[in-house]
Design a protein around this motif. Sequence first.
Motif, PDB file in Angstrom:
ATOM      1  N   ASP A  85      32.053 -16.760  -3.484  1.00 42.25           N
ATOM      2  CA  ASP A  85      32.651 -17.946  -2.866  1.00 42.25           C
ATOM      3  C   ASP A  85      34.145 -17.737  -2.633  1.00 42.25           C
ATOM      4  O   ASP A  85      34.675 -18.080  -1.572  1.00 42.25           O
ATOM      5  N   GLY A  86      34.817 -17.173  -3.629  1.00 43.85           N
ATOM      6  CA  GLY A  86      36.265 -17.015  -3.546  1.00 43.85           C
ATOM      7  C   GLY A  86      36.715 -16.029  -2.487  1.00 43.85           C
ATOM      8  O   GLY A  86      37.753 -16.215  -1.849  1.00 43.85           O
ATOM      9  N   LEU A  87      35.934 -14.986  -2.274  1.00 41.16           N
ATOM     10  CA  LEU A  87      36.299 -13.960  -1.288  1.00 41.16           C
ATOM     11  C   LEU A  87      35.628 -14.195   0.067  1.00 41.16           C
ATOM     12  O   LEU A  87      35.825 -13.399   0.996  1.00 41.16           O
ATOM     13  N   GLY A  88      34.846 -15.251   0.152  1.00 42.27           N
ATOM     14  CA  GLY A  88      34.215 -15.566   1.426  1.00 42.27           C
ATOM     15  C   GLY A  88      33.251 -14.499   1.915  1.00 42.27           C
ATOM     16  O   GLY A  88      33.066 -14.316   3.125  1.00 42.27           O
ATOM     17  N   GLY A  89      32.638 -13.790   0.977  1.00 46.51           N
ATOM     18  CA  GLY A  89      31.682 -12.765   1.361  1.00 46.51           C
ATOM     19  C   GLY A  89      32.311 -11.470   1.829  1.00 46.51           C
ATOM     20  O   GLY A  89      31.598 -10.538   2.229  1.00 46.51           O
ATOM     21  N   GLN A  90      33.624 -11.361   1.774  1.00 44.25           N
ATOM     22  CA  GLN A  90      34.294 -10.131   2.194  1.00 44.25           C
ATOM     23  C   GLN A  90      34.247  -9.092   1.080  1.00 44.25           C
ATOM     24  O   GLN A  90      34.354  -9.419  -0.091  1.00 44.25           O
ATOM     25  N   GLY A  91      34.101  -7.857   1.465  1.00 46.11           N
ATOM     26  CA  GLY A  91      34.077  -6.791   0.481  1.00 46.11           C
ATOM     27  C   GLY A  91      32.708  -6.619  -0.151  1.00 46.11           C
ATOM     28  O   GLY A  91      31.714  -7.257   0.220  1.00 46.11           O
ATOM     29  N   HIS A  92      32.677  -5.755  -1.140  1.00 42.77           N
ATOM     30  CA  HIS A  92      31.441  -5.431  -1.864  1.00 42.77           C
ATOM     31  C   HIS A  92      31.821  -5.308  -3.333  1.00 42.77           C
ATOM     32  O   HIS A  92      32.415  -4.321  -3.757  1.00 42.77           O
ATOM     33  N   VAL A  93      31.529  -6.351  -4.106  1.00 43.20           N
ATOM     34  CA  VAL A  93      31.962  -6.423  -5.503  1.00 43.20           C
ATOM     35  C   VAL A  93      30.753  -6.441  -6.428  1.00 43.20           C
ATOM     36  O   VAL A  93      29.868  -7.289  -6.280  1.00 43.20           O
ATOM     37  N   ASN A  94      30.710  -5.498  -7.360  1.00 42.44           N
ATOM     38  CA  ASN A  94      29.683  -5.473  -8.393  1.00 42.44           C
ATOM     39  C   ASN A  94      30.281  -5.963  -9.703  1.00 42.44           C
ATOM     40  O   ASN A  94      31.415  -5.609 -10.045  1.00 42.44           O
ATOM     41  N   VAL A  95      29.507  -6.746 -10.438  1.00 44.85           N
ATOM     42  CA  VAL A  95      29.952  -7.275 -11.727  1.00 44.85           C
ATOM     43  C   VAL A  95      28.998  -6.800 -12.810  1.00 44.85           C
ATOM     44  O   VAL A  95      27.791  -7.060 -12.739  1.00 44.85           O
ATOM     45  N   THR A  96      29.530  -6.092 -13.797  1.00 48.47           N
ATOM     46  CA  THR A  96      28.725  -5.630 -14.916  1.00 48.47           C
ATOM     47  C   THR A  96      29.372  -6.156 -16.195  1.00 48.47           C
ATOM     48  O   THR A  96      30.590  -6.039 -16.376  1.00 48.47           O
ATOM     49  N   VAL A  97      28.556  -6.734 -17.070  1.00 43.44           N
ATOM     50  CA  VAL A  97      29.088  -7.338 -18.297  1.00 43.44           C
ATOM     51  C   VAL A  97      28.391  -6.736 -19.504  1.00 43.44           C
ATOM     52  O   VAL A  97      27.152  -6.656 -19.545  1.00 43.44           O
ATOM     53  N   PHE A  98      29.175  -6.319 -20.486  1.00 43.96           N
ATOM     54  CA  PHE A  98      28.608  -5.802 -21.730  1.00 43.96           C
ATOM     55  C   PHE A  98      29.465  -6.275 -22.891  1.00 43.96           C
ATOM     56  O   PHE A  98      30.656  -5.972 -22.972  1.00 43.96           O
ATOM     57  N   ASN A  99      28.850  -7.046 -23.781  1.00 46.19           N
ATOM     58  CA  ASN A  99      29.516  -7.588 -24.963  1.00 46.19           C
ATOM     59  C   ASN A  99      30.787  -8.340 -24.574  1.00 46.19           C
ATOM     60  O   ASN A  99      31.838  -8.169 -25.173  1.00 46.19           O
ATOM     61  N   ARG A 100      30.677  -9.164 -23.527  1.00 40.29           N
ATOM     62  CA  ARG A 100      31.741 -10.046 -23.038  1.00 40.29           C
ATOM     63  C   ARG A 100      32.895  -9.286 -22.377  1.00 40.29           C
ATOM     64  O   ARG A 100      33.956  -9.847 -22.143  1.00 40.29           O
ATOM     65  N   ARG A 101      32.694  -8.023 -22.084  1.00 42.21           N
ATOM     66  CA  ARG A 101      33.664  -7.218 -21.333  1.00 42.21           C
ATOM     67  C   ARG A 101      33.149  -7.082 -19.906  1.00 42.21           C
ATOM     68  O   ARG A 101      32.030  -6.646 -19.688  1.00 42.21           O
ATOM     69  N   VAL A 102      33.993  -7.460 -18.942  1.00 42.45           N
ATOM     70  CA  VAL A 102      33.576  -7.492 -17.543  1.00 42.45           C
ATOM     71  C   VAL A 102      34.156  -6.299 -16.787  1.00 42.45           C
ATOM     72  O   VAL A 102      35.366  -6.073 -16.797  1.00 42.45           O
ATOM     73  N   LEU A 103      33.285  -5.557 -16.124  1.00 41.72           N
ATOM     74  CA  LEU A 103      33.679  -4.429 -15.282  1.00 41.72           C
ATOM     75  C   LEU A 103      33.464  -4.803 -13.826  1.00 41.72           C
ATOM     76  O   LEU A 103      32.365  -5.188 -13.429  1.00 41.72           O
ATOM     77  N   LEU A 104      34.530  -4.709 -13.032  1.00 47.77           N
ATOM     78  CA  LEU A 104      34.450  -4.975 -11.602  1.00 47.77           C
ATOM     79  C   LEU A 104      34.536  -3.650 -10.850  1.00 47.77           C
ATOM     80  O   LEU A 104      35.498  -2.894 -11.014  1.00 47.77           O
ATOM     81  N   THR A 105      33.542  -3.361 -10.036  1.00 49.47           N
ATOM     82  CA  THR A 105      33.543  -2.152  -9.219  1.00 49.47           C
ATOM     83  C   THR A 105      33.184  -2.515  -7.784  1.00 49.47           C
ATOM     84  O   THR A 105      32.605  -3.576  -7.521  1.00 49.47           O
ATOM     85  N   GLY A 106      33.510  -1.618  -6.868  1.00 49.74           N
ATOM     86  CA  GLY A 106      33.203  -1.868  -5.472  1.00 49.74           C
ATOM     87  C   GLY A 106      34.446  -1.778  -4.613  1.00 49.74           C
ATOM     88  O   GLY A 106      35.455  -1.179  -5.002  1.00 49.74           O
ATOM     89  N   GLU A 107      34.386  -2.391  -3.446  1.00 51.71           N
ATOM     90  CA  GLU A 107      35.477  -2.299  -2.489  1.00 51.71           C
ATOM     91  C   GLU A 107      35.855  -3.682  -1.960  1.00 51.71           C
ATOM     92  O   GLU A 107      34.982  -4.524  -1.726  1.00 51.71           O
ATOM     93  N   VAL A 108      37.146  -3.901  -1.785  1.00 49.99           N
ATOM     94  CA  VAL A 108      37.669  -5.151  -1.221  1.00 49.99           C
ATOM     95  C   VAL A 108      38.651  -4.804  -0.107  1.00 49.99           C
ATOM     96  O   VAL A 108      39.223  -3.704  -0.098  1.00 49.99           O
ATOM     97  N   PRO A 109      38.891  -5.737   0.843  1.00 49.35           N
ATOM     98  CA  PRO A 109      39.726  -5.415   2.003  1.00 49.35           C
ATOM     99  C   PRO A 109      41.212  -5.252   1.721  1.00 49.35           C
ATOM    100  O   PRO A 109      41.907  -4.546   2.460  1.00 49.35           O
ATOM    101  N   ASP A 110      41.718  -5.888   0.656  1.00 50.86           N
ATOM    102  CA  ASP A 110      43.155  -5.801   0.394  1.00 50.86           C
ATOM    103  C   ASP A 110      43.448  -6.058  -1.082  1.00 50.86           C
ATOM    104  O   ASP A 110      42.570  -6.464  -1.860  1.00 50.86           O
ATOM    105  N   GLU A 111      44.707  -5.822  -1.468  1.00 45.21           N
ATOM    106  CA  GLU A 111      45.114  -5.996  -2.860  1.00 45.21           C
ATOM    107  C   GLU A 111      45.002  -7.451  -3.305  1.00 45.21           C
ATOM    108  O   GLU A 111      44.682  -7.733  -4.470  1.00 45.21           O
ATOM    109  N   ALA A 112      45.255  -8.377  -2.367  1.00 45.94           N
ATOM    110  CA  ALA A 112      45.160  -9.800  -2.708  1.00 45.94           C
ATOM    111  C   ALA A 112      43.738 -10.162  -3.125  1.00 45.94           C
ATOM    112  O   ALA A 112      43.525 -10.946  -4.056  1.00 45.94           O
ATOM    113  N   SER A 113      42.760  -9.593  -2.446  1.00 42.97           N
ATOM    114  CA  SER A 113      41.357  -9.858  -2.793  1.00 42.97           C
ATOM    115  C   SER A 113      41.025  -9.284  -4.159  1.00 42.97           C
ATOM    116  O   SER A 113      40.284  -9.891  -4.945  1.00 42.97           O
ATOM    117  N   LYS A 114      41.567  -8.117  -4.459  1.00 45.14           N
ATOM    118  CA  LYS A 114      41.343  -7.498  -5.766  1.00 45.14           C
ATOM    119  C   LYS A 114      41.904  -8.380  -6.879  1.00 45.14           C
ATOM    120  O   LYS A 114      41.240  -8.609  -7.891  1.00 45.14           O
TER     121      LYS A 114
END
Length: 265
Positions: free
Chosen positions: A70-99
């Motif tokens: 919702d926040g990025l409006g569907g732009q980019g490709h973001v994967n979310v992986t969570v393990f023991n309450r630690r969140v890993l963000l991987t993928g690609e976004v169009p700009d630093e602001a989106s990251k």
Amino acid sequence: MSAYRVKSTLVRTTLVVGLAAGLAATLQGCVLAVGAAAGGGALVATDRRTLGAQTEDREIQVKAISQINDGLGGQGHVNVTVFNRRVLLTGEVPDEASKQKADTIVRGINNVHAIVNELSVAPTTDFSSRTNDTYLEGRVKTALIAEKNLSANNFKVVAENGSVYLMGLVTPDEGAQGANVASRVPGVTKVVKVFQYIEPSEAVAAAAAAASAPSASSPAAAAAPDDVTTGAVPGASVSSKPLDQQPPAPVSNSNVQPGSPQVVK
């Protein structure tokens, strides 16, 4: 034989072959489903996380994916992986602001203890690259299973554009050994350790707790596995060189940032 009989024979043969192929595919699907369920049960039985942590991880993941989309409006490709309450963000976004926006969104979710933002400011990867990543995840998991004196169930493997991220509750020795194994898998360009380290005594205590956890036949245990990989097909970019002919990929530590572990009542 008349033309009519020849045509009828061909039609019947085609139908029989089609039905046989459909039955084979159905049976194969059943086998994969049973295998996934069995493998998932084993993962739950030896997971060093508490059942409470596993449940919270799933809740965090669902919220993060929804809010980031919702926040990025569907732009980019973001994967979310969570393990023991630690969140890993991987993928690609169009700009630093989106990251940074994705980072801020995750930081606002309750019970997130830490964030590892590995998003790249780059064009989104294509289907072939993502298929290749799925294949790499399977190869790394297989290599971990084959490694002596190491439990592959203690590792969560995430591949993104050839890079492999390793998560888990492991001892320093286990983490180093697992990273070394992953670095030698053909096609892996780099390995990033996203581990949470525990003492050997804690590992023993976690194993004892896991042994007394609900069995794989219980609803809680059956719902927990989320990273079973089946049917992975290699992409054209995957190297076919033997392990001993490929130099190990570089290994590094992730940049872990604190999250917001508060709980709203």
